[in-house]
Scaffold this motif. Structure first.
Motif, PDB file in Angstrom:
ATOM      1  N   PRO A 148       0.802  -1.192  -0.010  1.00 57.42           N
ATOM      2  CA  PRO A 148       0.004   0.083  -0.136  1.00 57.42           C
ATOM      3  C   PRO A 148       0.823   1.356   0.179  1.00 57.42           C
ATOM      4  O   PRO A 148       2.141   1.210   0.476  1.00 57.42           O
ATOM      5  N   GLU A 149       0.365   2.286  -0.479  1.00 54.76           N
ATOM      6  CA  GLU A 149       0.966   3.522  -0.509  1.00 54.76           C
ATOM      7  C   GLU A 149       0.605   4.322   0.752  1.00 54.76           C
ATOM      8  O   GLU A 149      -0.619   4.267   1.176  1.00 54.76           O
ATOM      9  N   PHE A 150       1.528   4.915   1.574  1.00 54.78           N
ATOM     10  CA  PHE A 150       1.353   5.441   2.962  1.00 54.78           C
ATOM     11  C   PHE A 150       1.402   7.202   2.759  1.00 54.78           C
ATOM     12  O   PHE A 150       2.329   7.584   1.866  1.00 54.78           O
ATOM     13  N   PRO A 151       0.747   7.815   3.567  1.00 50.56           N
ATOM     14  CA  PRO A 151       0.990   9.346   3.432  1.00 50.56           C
ATOM     15  C   PRO A 151       2.495   9.659   3.804  1.00 50.56           C
ATOM     16  O   PRO A 151       2.997   8.799   4.750  1.00 50.56           O
ATOM     17  N   PRO A 152       3.061  10.747   3.680  1.00 55.91           N
ATOM     18  CA  PRO A 152       4.270  11.152   3.895  1.00 55.91           C
ATOM     19  C   PRO A 152       4.518  11.035   5.589  1.00 55.91           C
ATOM     20  O   PRO A 152       3.332  11.492   6.344  1.00 55.91           O
ATOM     21  N   ASN A 153       5.362  10.553   5.925  1.00 58.20           N
ATOM     22  CA  ASN A 153       5.889  10.578   7.280  1.00 58.20           C
ATOM     23  C   ASN A 153       5.043   9.578   8.062  1.00 58.20           C
ATOM     24  O   ASN A 153       4.896   9.688   9.555  1.00 58.20           O
ATOM     25  N   LYS A 154       4.279   8.669   7.333  1.00 57.36           N
ATOM     26  CA  LYS A 154       3.221   7.459   8.098  1.00 57.36           C
ATOM     27  C   LYS A 154       3.421   6.529   7.690  1.00 57.36           C
ATOM     28  O   LYS A 154       2.693   5.320   7.939  1.00 57.36           O
ATOM     29  N   GLY A 155       4.588   6.049   7.031  1.00 57.30           N
ATOM     30  CA  GLY A 155       4.901   4.581   6.467  1.00 57.30           C
ATOM     31  C   GLY A 155       6.071   3.993   7.153  1.00 57.30           C
ATOM     32  O   GLY A 155       6.285   4.406   8.541  1.00 57.30           O
ATOM     33  N   PRO A 156       6.559   3.031   6.706  1.00 57.70           N
ATOM     34  CA  PRO A 156       7.685   2.087   7.278  1.00 57.70           C
ATOM     35  C   PRO A 156       8.757   2.921   7.664  1.00 57.70           C
ATOM     36  O   PRO A 156       9.316   2.381   8.824  1.00 57.70           O
ATOM     37  N   GLU A 157       9.044   4.142   7.109  1.00 59.34           N
ATOM     38  CA  GLU A 157      10.203   4.709   7.530  1.00 59.34           C
ATOM     39  C   GLU A 157      10.236   5.548   8.734  1.00 59.34           C
ATOM     40  O   GLU A 157      11.267   5.754   9.332  1.00 59.34           O
ATOM     41  N   VAL A 158       8.957   5.732   9.393  1.00 59.40           N
ATOM     42  CA  VAL A 158       9.008   6.119  10.690  1.00 59.40           C
ATOM     43  C   VAL A 158       8.664   5.041  12.010  1.00 59.40           C
ATOM     44  O   VAL A 158       8.654   5.344  12.988  1.00 59.40           O
ATOM     45  N   PHE A 159       8.446   3.958  11.527  1.00 60.77           N
ATOM     46  CA  PHE A 159       8.348   2.775  12.273  1.00 60.77           C
ATOM     47  C   PHE A 159       9.902   2.461  12.864  1.00 60.77           C
ATOM     48  O   PHE A 159      10.544   1.952  11.987  1.00 60.77           O
ATOM     49  N   GLN A 160       9.851   2.089  14.200  1.00 59.93           N
ATOM     50  CA  GLN A 160      11.079   1.628  14.934  1.00 59.93           C
ATOM     51  C   GLN A 160      11.537   0.246  14.588  1.00 59.93           C
ATOM     52  O   GLN A 160      12.569  -0.158  14.879  1.00 59.93           O
ATOM     53  N   GLY A 161      10.649  -0.653  14.200  1.00 59.54           N
ATOM     54  CA  GLY A 161      10.823  -1.875  14.091  1.00 59.54           C
ATOM     55  C   GLY A 161      11.170  -2.218  12.558  1.00 59.54           C
ATOM     56  O   GLY A 161      11.138  -1.556  11.695  1.00 59.54           O
ATOM     57  N   ASP A 162      11.125  -3.698  12.268  1.00 56.39           N
ATOM     58  CA  ASP A 162      11.433  -4.155  10.885  1.00 56.39           C
ATOM     59  C   ASP A 162       9.988  -4.331  10.064  1.00 56.39           C
ATOM     60  O   ASP A 162       9.056  -4.911  10.694  1.00 56.39           O
ATOM     61  N   VAL A 163       9.996  -4.039   8.991  1.00 53.23           N
ATOM     62  CA  VAL A 163       8.761  -4.036   8.173  1.00 53.23           C
ATOM     63  C   VAL A 163       9.092  -4.881   7.105  1.00 53.23           C
ATOM     64  O   VAL A 163      10.162  -4.535   6.201  1.00 53.23           O
ATOM     65  N   ILE A 164       8.503  -6.209   6.662  1.00 55.23           N
ATOM     66  CA  ILE A 164       8.870  -6.957   5.662  1.00 55.23           C
ATOM     67  C   ILE A 164       7.385  -7.210   4.825  1.00 55.23           C
ATOM     68  O   ILE A 164       6.332  -7.318   5.349  1.00 55.23           O
ATOM     69  N   HIS A 165       7.475  -7.572   3.839  1.00 57.22           N
ATOM     70  CA  HIS A 165       6.685  -8.093   2.828  1.00 57.22           C
ATOM     71  C   HIS A 165       6.463  -9.502   3.151  1.00 57.22           C
ATOM     72  O   HIS A 165       7.509 -10.253   3.138  1.00 57.22           O
ATOM     73  N   SER A 166       5.322 -10.160   2.727  1.00 58.19           N
ATOM     74  CA  SER A 166       5.412 -11.678   2.845  1.00 58.19           C
ATOM     75  C   SER A 166       6.173 -12.332   1.998  1.00 58.19           C
ATOM     76  O   SER A 166       6.595 -13.505   2.167  1.00 58.19           O
ATOM     77  N   MET A 167       6.406 -11.817   0.899  1.00 65.22           N
ATOM     78  CA  MET A 167       7.389 -12.325   0.011  1.00 65.22           C
ATOM     79  C   MET A 167       8.833 -12.297   0.416  1.00 65.22           C
ATOM     80  O   MET A 167       9.542 -13.371   0.256  1.00 65.22           O
ATOM     81  N   ALA A 197      12.167 -18.364  11.619  1.00 66.29           N
ATOM     82  CA  ALA A 197      11.989 -18.654  13.248  1.00 66.29           C
ATOM     83  C   ALA A 197      12.866 -17.530  14.047  1.00 66.29           C
ATOM     84  O   ALA A 197      12.350 -17.083  14.848  1.00 66.29           O
ATOM     85  N   LYS A 198      13.988 -17.653  13.783  1.00 66.95           N
ATOM     86  CA  LYS A 198      14.882 -16.775  14.148  1.00 66.95           C
ATOM     87  C   LYS A 198      14.831 -15.217  13.803  1.00 66.95           C
ATOM     88  O   LYS A 198      14.936 -14.387  15.070  1.00 66.95           O
ATOM     89  N   PHE A 199      14.213 -14.924  12.879  1.00 65.92           N
ATOM     90  CA  PHE A 199      14.047 -13.338  12.564  1.00 65.92           C
ATOM     91  C   PHE A 199      12.904 -13.071  13.438  1.00 65.92           C
ATOM     92  O   PHE A 199      12.889 -11.956  13.873  1.00 65.92           O
ATOM     93  N   VAL A 200      11.926 -13.717  13.809  1.00 66.45           N
ATOM     94  CA  VAL A 200      10.708 -13.372  14.393  1.00 66.45           C
ATOM     95  C   VAL A 200      10.786 -13.611  15.983  1.00 66.45           C
ATOM     96  O   VAL A 200      10.008 -13.105  16.911  1.00 66.45           O
ATOM     97  N   LYS A 201      11.969 -14.342  16.246  1.00 65.25           N
ATOM     98  CA  LYS A 201      11.840 -14.917  17.547  1.00 65.25           C
ATOM     99  C   LYS A 201      12.128 -13.662  18.840  1.00 65.25           C
ATOM    100  O   LYS A 201      13.051 -12.860  18.507  1.00 65.25           O
ATOM    101  N   GLY A 202      11.513 -13.706  19.423  1.00 63.59           N
ATOM    102  CA  GLY A 202      11.632 -12.697  20.858  1.00 63.59           C
ATOM    103  C   GLY A 202      11.063 -11.549  20.272  1.00 63.59           C
ATOM    104  O   GLY A 202      11.186 -10.316  20.962  1.00 63.59           O
TER     105      GLY A 202
END
Length: 296
Positions: A167-186, A197-202
């Motif tokens: 999806p397209e996000f408004p400026p400063n409201k997308g993954p760039e301002v999120f402090q965690g990891d954002v990945i697509h299912s692909m 499993a190691k990537f999501v662990k904890g």
């Protein structure tokens, strides 16, 4: 002279197209961008299973082996089944792996003449003596390109062909301002089971979506983290996920997974009777979608 047919994609549709063009005496060449056959089954998450009963998900001339007892085979069993099909009908020798199609064009006829065609080749015939298709193909390993001249092209890309729906996000409201990891299912499916499993662990994970793939990933995240770091699932519309082959006990699959379904669509050169049947039966094409949307 044998007619050459280019087939783009070596998933289920590509394998079928290859097998049946061979049976008609044509010479197929299948371009597959990956290093193996199977399409979406080339790489899937570890817990993925077939969501359709296997009796409805098999080739008409190649049943599942007796060794597969499960009603819903897993990804390894499905992949093995497709490999067996390709070997049984000797299809692999017609497939060029690591070959990405960059462009397709029709050569030998002016644009003005082609625009006036309302049917294949201007005559309704799949093969034309007026021109040929030029298929530009890149080798993924050497990055060299080659042009193939063929008489006909069949696209078997599927609807899930390596194009992520982001999806397209408004400026400063997308993954760039999120402090965690954002990945697509692909990106998730590109990992092996241990790496995912190691990537999501904890981590506190959130899965956006409510279709089968989203729920499969949510299950894997839950298995990796347990109750200490629960996985949340976000979706837009509240609804139940029900098997689309047996809602309310109505076996819709029996209506569509047979020769009767061929009467629901218009076909080239179908004649008056088949055209009339396709017109009056066309509401049945969309019936399952309206029926399933009626569930609360």
């Amino acid at each position: 002279m044998e007619k050459q047919v280019a087939i783009v994609g070596a998933g289920i549709s590509g394998l079928l197209a290859c097998k049946y063009t061979l049976s008609k005496g044509y010479c197929p060449i299948v371009f597959e961008s990956r290093s193996s056959i199977g399409g979406v089954w080339t790489k899937a998450i570890e817990t993925t299973k077939l969501q359709t009963p296997k009796v409805f998900y098999q080739f008409s001339d190649f049943p599942w082996p007796s060794s597969v007892k499960e009603e819903f085979p897993n990804e390894h069993q499905v992949s093995g089944y497709l490999q067996s099909y390709a070997r049984h009908f000797d299809l692999l020798r017609h497939i060029k792996f690591n070959s990405k199609v960059l462009s397709i064009s029709y050569e030998g006829v002016s644009d003005e003449e082609m625009q006036s065609w309302s049917v294949w080749g201007g005559t309704g015939e799949p093969f034309s003596n007026k021109g040929r298709w030029s298929v530009l193909v890149e080798d993924n390993q050497s990055h060299s390109t080659e042009v193939y001249q063929v008489d006909f092209v069949i696209l078997c890309l599927g609807r899930f062909s390596d194009v992520p729906n982001i999806p397209e996000f408004p400026p400063n409201k997308g993954p760039e301002v999120f402090q965690g990891d954002v990945i697509h299912s692909m990106e998730y499916v590109a990992m092996d089971y241990a790496s995912a499993a190691k990537f999501v662990k904890g981590k506190k994970t959130t899965v956006v979506g409510f279709q089968k793939f989203a729920l499969d990933i949510a299950v894997e995240c839950s298995i990796a983290n347990g109750v200490e770091n629960p996985c949340r699932v976000l979706y837009k519309t509240e609804h139940w996920n029900l098997p689309n082959y047996l809602p309310w006990g109505v076996p819709l699959a029996y209506l569509y997974f047979n020769r009767f379904s061929e009467l629901l669509v218009h076909k080239p050169g179908e004649g008056f009777l088949l055209g009339f049947l396709a017109t009056i039966l066309s509401p049945l094409v969309t019936f399952p979608f309206f029926f399933l949307s009626s569930f609360p």
